[in-house]
Motif scaffolding. Structure first.
Motif, PDB file in Angstrom:
ATOM      1  N   CYS A   1       0.695  -0.832  -9.652  1.00 29.28           N
ATOM      2  CA  CYS A   1      -0.315   0.185  -9.699  1.00 29.28           C
ATOM      3  C   CYS A   1       0.143   1.025 -11.072  1.00 29.28           C
ATOM      4  O   CYS A   1      -0.869   1.442 -11.788  1.00 29.28           O
TER       5      CYS A   1
ATOM      6  N   LEU B   1       0.540   7.898  -6.110  1.00 29.42           N
ATOM      7  CA  LEU B   1      -0.774   8.975  -5.730  1.00 29.42           C
ATOM      8  C   LEU B   1       0.157  10.131  -5.525  1.00 29.42           C
ATOM      9  O   LEU B   1      -0.349  11.520  -5.848  1.00 29.42           O
ATOM     10  N   ARG B   2       1.256  10.130  -4.794  1.00 25.52           N
ATOM     11  CA  ARG B   2       2.133  11.536  -4.611  1.00 25.52           C
ATOM     12  C   ARG B   2       2.591  12.076  -5.777  1.00 25.52           C
ATOM     13  O   ARG B   2       2.462  13.101  -6.183  1.00 25.52           O
TER      14      ARG B   2
ATOM     15  N   GLY C   1       0.920   4.354  -2.733  1.00 26.69           N
ATOM     16  CA  GLY C   1       0.925   5.789  -2.350  1.00 26.69           C
ATOM     17  C   GLY C   1       1.870   6.568  -3.029  1.00 26.69           C
ATOM     18  O   GLY C   1       1.658   7.814  -2.981  1.00 26.69           O
TER      19      GLY C   1
ATOM     20  N   GLY D   1       0.685  -1.296   0.107  1.00 28.82           N
ATOM     21  CA  GLY D   1       0.184   0.135   0.029  1.00 28.82           C
ATOM     22  C   GLY D   1       0.768   1.429  -0.075  1.00 28.82           C
ATOM     23  O   GLY D   1       0.378   2.375  -0.587  1.00 28.82           O
ATOM     24  N   ARG D   2       1.864   1.238   0.694  1.00 24.99           N
ATOM     25  CA  ARG D   2       3.002   2.250   0.663  1.00 24.99           C
ATOM     26  C   ARG D   2       3.490   2.631  -0.629  1.00 24.99           C
ATOM     27  O   ARG D   2       3.659   3.976  -0.910  1.00 24.99           O
TER      28      ARG D   2
END
Length: 246
Positions: free
Chosen positions: A208, A11-12, A8, A4-5
């Motif tokens: 992702c 997403l950043r 992220g 999950g990190r």
């Protein structure tokens, strides 16, 4: 850092489209050029694959029509699945090879925004192009693997596609993260040792990014964000998630 990190970090990178749109538009230029070429080749393949499958399986001409149609239909889907996987990784490798100066600008700006020690120069266009072409070669092997696994009865296509996504995502993450690390003088062994400690994040980030590439025009829009996200991931791996990197 876990899966999950890793997601992220992408997403950043995507948030930079709102915060630094002019910077991110730099990454659109090589992505559009390569995207048009790869898409044209993929569309061409869609129209000729049916004939290619028929030409490659003359032994099935005398089979029952329903069985022959099912067999050749499955091969058609397998070829397209492998081609899509190849197109994704080829797109990434060629875009990195063609657009290294553009993406170097993006990761340097991200580095500057994080503060701390920032490399004076990147890996260089020649080295970046070579690394990109190596990624293309790995993509070819991945596509072949997807095709071979897809030959397994019943579950082959699904398992092959899923495994291809994971493998290709990991390769992509490794290539993107290597840029800011290599610019700091880290050789391949040192980079590999560092990233082994963050396997989950690397996998989450890469999968992702690859999943976004499956969306029409996704690769073009996500590529600059992927470069930025990889820089965030590399900095946090280097500094152990210190406040400077967050």
């Amino acid at each position: 850092m876990g899966f999950g990190r890793g997601a992220g970090f992408l997403l950043r990178g995507l948030r930079l489209w709102r915060e630094r749109p002019r910077l991110m538009l730099l990454g659109i230029v090589p992505a559009v050029v390569v995207g048009v070429v790869v898409t044209a080749l993929l569309i061409t393949l869609i129209f000729v694959t049916d004939d290619l499958v028929g030409w490659a399986t003359p032994f099935a001409d005398d089979w029952d029509e329903a069985v022959r149609g099912l067999f050749r239909g499955a091969l058609y889907l397998l070829v397209l699945a492998g081609a899509v996987m190849l197109a994704i990784v080829t797109f990434t490798g060629l875009t990195l090879a063609v657009g290294d100066p553009f993406y170097e600008k993006i990761w340097k700006e991200v580095e500057l925004s994080l503060g701390g020690d920032v490399p004076d120069r990147g890996v260089g266009w020649v080295r970046g192009a070579i690394d990109g072409l190596v990624l293309v070669g790995c993509g070819v092997l991945t596509a072949i693997g997807v095709f071979v696994i897809g030959l397994l009865p019943v579950i082959g296509t699904v398992v092959g596609a899923a495994l291809g996504l994971v493998v290709a995502g990991r390769l992509l993450a490794g290539e993107l993260v290597s840029r800011p690390l290599e610019a700091r003088g880290m050789d391949r062994a040192a980079r590999a040792a560092l990233m082994r400690r963050h396997r989950g994040a690397m996998l989450g980030f890469g999968v992702c990014v690859q999943a976004c590439f499956l969306i029409p025009l996704g690769g073009i829009l996500v590529m600059p964000a992927a470069v930025a996200g990889a820089t965030y991931l590399a900095r946090e791996a280097l500094h152990g998630g210190s406040p400077t990197d967050l």
